[in-house]
Design a protein around this motif. Structure first.
Motif, PDB file in Angstrom:
ATOM      1  N   ARG A 106      72.097  53.880  77.779  1.00  0.00           N
ATOM      2  CA  ARG A 106      70.962  53.155  77.203  1.00  0.00           C
ATOM      3  C   ARG A 106      69.678  53.660  77.858  1.00  0.00           C
ATOM      4  N   VAL A 107      68.715  54.034  77.010  1.00  0.00           N
ATOM      5  CA  VAL A 107      67.442  54.572  77.482  1.00  0.00           C
ATOM      6  C   VAL A 107      66.317  53.689  76.964  1.00  0.00           C
ATOM      7  N   ALA A 108      65.445  53.249  77.857  1.00  0.00           N
ATOM      8  CA  ALA A 108      64.270  52.472  77.455  1.00  0.00           C
ATOM      9  C   ALA A 108      63.106  53.422  77.203  1.00  0.00           C
ATOM     10  N   VAL A 109      62.320  53.122  76.171  1.00  0.00           N
ATOM     11  CA  VAL A 109      61.149  53.926  75.822  1.00  0.00           C
ATOM     12  C   VAL A 109      59.928  53.019  75.883  1.00  0.00           C
ATOM     13  N   LEU A 110      59.037  53.340  76.791  1.00  0.00           N
ATOM     14  CA  LEU A 110      57.869  52.501  77.063  1.00  0.00           C
ATOM     15  C   LEU A 110      56.622  53.276  76.654  1.00  0.00           C
ATOM     16  N   SER A 111      55.922  52.771  75.664  1.00  0.00           N
ATOM     17  CA  SER A 111      54.762  53.493  75.146  1.00  0.00           C
ATOM     18  C   SER A 111      53.505  53.154  75.949  1.00  0.00           C
ATOM     19  N   ASP A 112      52.354  53.425  75.373  1.00  0.00           N
ATOM     20  CA  ASP A 112      51.054  53.365  76.048  1.00  0.00           C
ATOM     21  C   ASP A 112      50.860  52.062  76.834  1.00  0.00           C
ATOM     22  N   LEU A 113      50.575  52.182  78.125  1.00  0.00           N
ATOM     23  CA  LEU A 113      50.393  51.009  78.984  1.00  0.00           C
ATOM     24  C   LEU A 113      48.925  50.630  79.159  1.00  0.00           C
ATOM     25  N   HIS A 114      48.055  51.609  79.220  1.00  0.00           N
ATOM     26  CA  HIS A 114      46.611  51.372  79.357  1.00  0.00           C
ATOM     27  C   HIS A 114      46.292  50.420  80.510  1.00  0.00           C
ATOM     28  N   LEU A 115      46.820  50.750  81.691  1.00  0.00           N
ATOM     29  CA  LEU A 115      46.469  49.975  82.883  1.00  0.00           C
ATOM     30  C   LEU A 115      44.959  50.055  83.101  1.00  0.00           C
ATOM     31  N   GLY A 116      44.340  48.914  83.279  1.00  0.00           N
ATOM     32  CA  GLY A 116      42.888  48.835  83.373  1.00  0.00           C
ATOM     33  C   GLY A 116      42.282  48.154  82.168  1.00  0.00           C
ATOM     34  N   SER A 117      43.064  48.014  81.090  1.00  0.00           N
ATOM     35  CA  SER A 117      42.606  47.257  79.924  1.00  0.00           C
ATOM     36  C   SER A 117      42.917  45.777  80.132  1.00  0.00           C
ATOM     37  N   ARG A 118      42.467  44.940  79.221  1.00  0.00           N
ATOM     38  CA  ARG A 118      42.566  43.491  79.400  1.00  0.00           C
ATOM     39  C   ARG A 118      43.997  43.025  79.652  1.00  0.00           C
ATOM     40  N   TRP A 119      44.946  43.512  78.841  1.00  0.00           N
ATOM     41  CA  TRP A 119      46.321  43.040  78.953  1.00  0.00           C
ATOM     42  C   TRP A 119      47.243  44.095  79.564  1.00  0.00           C
ATOM     43  N   GLY A 120      46.679  45.200  80.025  1.00  0.00           N
ATOM     44  CA  GLY A 120      47.502  46.317  80.460  1.00  0.00           C
ATOM     45  C   GLY A 120      48.498  45.972  81.554  1.00  0.00           C
ATOM     46  N   GLU A 121      48.010  45.428  82.658  1.00  0.00           N
ATOM     47  CA  GLU A 121      48.909  45.181  83.785  1.00  0.00           C
ATOM     48  C   GLU A 121      49.922  44.086  83.474  1.00  0.00           C
ATOM     49  N   ALA A 122      49.479  42.990  82.892  1.00  0.00           N
ATOM     50  CA  ALA A 122      50.397  41.880  82.615  1.00  0.00           C
ATOM     51  C   ALA A 122      51.495  42.301  81.645  1.00  0.00           C
ATOM     52  N   SER A 123      51.126  43.019  80.581  1.00  0.00           N
ATOM     53  CA  SER A 123      52.133  43.422  79.593  1.00  0.00           C
ATOM     54  C   SER A 123      53.063  44.488  80.159  1.00  0.00           C
ATOM     55  N   ALA A 124      52.533  45.391  80.999  1.00  0.00           N
ATOM     56  CA  ALA A 124      53.383  46.419  81.605  1.00  0.00           C
ATOM     57  C   ALA A 124      54.402  45.792  82.548  1.00  0.00           C
ATOM     58  N   ARG A 125      53.964  44.840  83.359  1.00  0.00           N
ATOM     59  CA  ARG A 125      54.901  44.187  84.289  1.00  0.00           C
ATOM     60  C   ARG A 125      55.955  43.389  83.521  1.00  0.00           C
ATOM     61  N   ALA A 126      55.553  42.753  82.432  1.00  0.00           N
ATOM     62  CA  ALA A 126      56.524  42.006  81.627  1.00  0.00           C
ATOM     63  C   ALA A 126      57.548  42.954  81.009  1.00  0.00           C
ATOM     64  N   ALA A 127      57.089  44.124  80.553  1.00  0.00           N
ATOM     65  CA  ALA A 127      58.008  45.099  79.966  1.00  0.00           C
ATOM     66  C   ALA A 127      58.986  45.624  81.015  1.00  0.00           C
ATOM     67  N   VAL A 128      58.495  45.916  82.207  1.00  0.00           N
ATOM     68  CA  VAL A 128      59.366  46.400  83.280  1.00  0.00           C
ATOM     69  C   VAL A 128      60.430  45.361  83.612  1.00  0.00           C
ATOM     70  N   GLU A 129      60.032  44.103  83.671  1.00  0.00           N
ATOM     71  CA  GLU A 129      60.999  43.040  83.966  1.00  0.00           C
ATOM     72  C   GLU A 129      62.076  42.974  82.888  1.00  0.00           C
ATOM     73  N   ASP A 130      61.660  43.077  81.623  1.00  0.00           N
ATOM     74  CA  ASP A 130      62.633  43.051  80.526  1.00  0.00           C
ATOM     75  C   ASP A 130      63.572  44.249  80.585  1.00  0.00           C
ATOM     76  N   ILE A 131      63.011  45.424  80.827  1.00  0.00           N
ATOM     77  CA  ILE A 131      63.828  46.640  80.854  1.00  0.00           C
ATOM     78  C   ILE A 131      64.846  46.577  81.985  1.00  0.00           C
TER      79      ILE A 131
END
Length: 445
Positions: A155-180
């Motif tokens: 099983r391979v996870a594919v994580l697209s554009d994170l845009h750290l530094g944008s309004r939701w970038g860090e929160a959504s990236a951390r949530a995705a990492v937790e899910d993965i």
């Protein structure tokens, strides 16, 4: 500091893109005349603007890409609505696409600049604005994608554009990492645009967030990652942060190969980002948005295509040509490199190609039966990531929405109907099966 100068090839691609936009706008406006005859004038203006662009294209010994017009018009209607009255802001949306075209090609037209600009002003003056803005669409969580019945070897996870530094970038990236981390994935590939403004601090934050993945992970570079807005120049922050030059890589894992292509073009652009809401450029500079591959990466593709090669997945930031979303052509991978990737898929060694950049779910074509899939981002609707379940003779793909419903609901409160229709994509783009033994039929799009 002198203004960056685009290569002649990129200037031509900009003109090609603008011509497709204007010709498609004319087709859409023509389809709206039955419900509102005033759109006949808008159609005529778009056709005239297309003719002005065509003159400059022909002087470059380049014919317009007429075969792309219908697909781009279909994309416009898929976002704005089939009818002018489907959404209160549909007409303004179509006008803003023309504003993008005019703003980017004016410096490169042989003649007709003033007429093109005057026609654009007529378009803007003719827009009928709604009395009130449409409400945010109702939030409906996506159904949970079911896992395959069995036989998954990887099983391979594919994580697209994170845009750290944008309004939701860090929160959504951390949530995705937790899910993965809870998904059972054994490998994760990130598709570039790790940062919002290309700052060293944003890329360092991306590295810190991704380092929390419980499995091996790799990333490619995106166009946002090669130019620092604060420094006003191209940088090597990606290489310094992630420990490799952006020249592609071939990774082996569990008897599979994963080809990473770094498609961000290291060239300065005289244009900053264009805001489709205001119809103006945002402050600051940037790199060119078109993608390209280096000679070293062509060598990687040759290795992938070699006789008796190992089954391989290919990952890159930019979508392939012909790219008929927005902006057409110029937002995708260069024609030459798309052709090389297509030829690599012809070898039979490639099982799938996965792209970012567009912030949407899409599977608009196959390369001789090999799916080319655009993966939506965790920070924009529909807020998620992709999962590839490899089986003995192929794979199942599914898009999974973030499980943090509070975060998703909060981000959703800043969406609109246009973003819904743009990002979600059809079911066939969010979940499909591919088997190596299946007949390779025509492109699905």
């Amino acid at each position: 500091m002198s203004e960056p100068v685009l290569s002649d090839e990129i200037r031509t691609d900009l003109l090609r893109s603008a011509w497709v936009v204007e010709a498609a706008r004319a087709e859409v406006c023509g389809s709206w005349t039955a419900e509102a005859p005033r759109f006949e004038a808008a159609r005529s203006r778009a056709l005239r603007r297309a003719a002005i662009v065509e003159t400059s294209l022909l002087s470059r010994v380049r014919k317009p890409d007429s075969e792309l017009v219908a697909s781009h018009a279909d994309w416009m209607r898929s976002v704005a609505g089939a009818g002018a009255a489907d959404e209160p802001l549909s007409e303004l949306f179509i006008v803003r696409l023309g504003d993008w075209a005019g703003a980017h090609i004016a410096p490169y037209l042989d003649d007709g600049i003033q007429e093109l600009q005057a026609l654009g002003e007529e378009d803007r003056n003719a827009v009928e604005f709604p009395r009130e803005l449409p409400p945010v669409p109702e939030f409906k969580p996506l159904p949970t994608a079911e896992e395959p019945a069995g036989g998954v070897r990887l099983r391979v996870a594919v994580l697209s554009d994170l845009h750290l530094g944008s309004r939701w970038g860090e929160a959504s990236a951390r949530a995705a990492v937790e899910d993965i981390n809870s998904s059972g994935a054994e490998l994760c590939i990130q598709l570039g645009d790790l940062s919002e403004r290309g700052e060293a601090s944003e890329l360092s934050l991306a590295q810190e967030v991704l380092s929390r993945l419980a499995m091996p992970w790799h990333c490619v570079v995106g166009n946002h990652d090669v130019y620092s807005r604060s420094e006003g120049t191209l940088t090597d922050h990606f290489a310094a942060t992630f420990g490799r030059r952006p020249e592609g890589a071939l990774i082996e894992h569990d008897d599979m190969r994963f080809c990473l292509l770094d498609s961000a073009e290291r060239s300065l652009s005289p244009f900053s980002s264009f805001n489709l809401v205001t119809g103006e450029f945002t402050p600051g500079g940037g790199s060119v948005e078109r993608g390209s591959l280096t000679a070293a990466q062509h060598d990687l593709l040759a290795e992938v295509a070699s006789s008796g090669g190992t089954p391989t997945f290919v990952f890159l930031h930019h979508p392939v040509q012909p790219f008929t979303s927005f902006p057409p052509i110029i937002f995708g991978l260069r024609d030459l490199d798309s052709g090389r990737l297509h030829a690599t898929c012809d070898s039979g060694n490639v099982w799938g190609v996965f792209c970012g950049h567009t912030h949407r779910n899409a599977r608009i074509r196959d390369f001789d039966g090999v799916p080319v899939t655009e993966v939506a981002t965790p920070g924009a609707y529909p807020f998620g990531y992709g999962l590839i379940d490899v089986v003995s003779d192929g794979y199942d793909y599914r898009f999974a929405q973030l499980s943090d419903r509070d975060l998703v609901a909060e981000m959703h409160g800043h969406t609109n109907a246009f973003l819904h229709r743009y990002g979600l994509g059809p079911q066939k783009a969010r979940r499909f099966e591919w088997r190596r033994a299946q007949d390779r039929g025509p492109d699905p799009g």
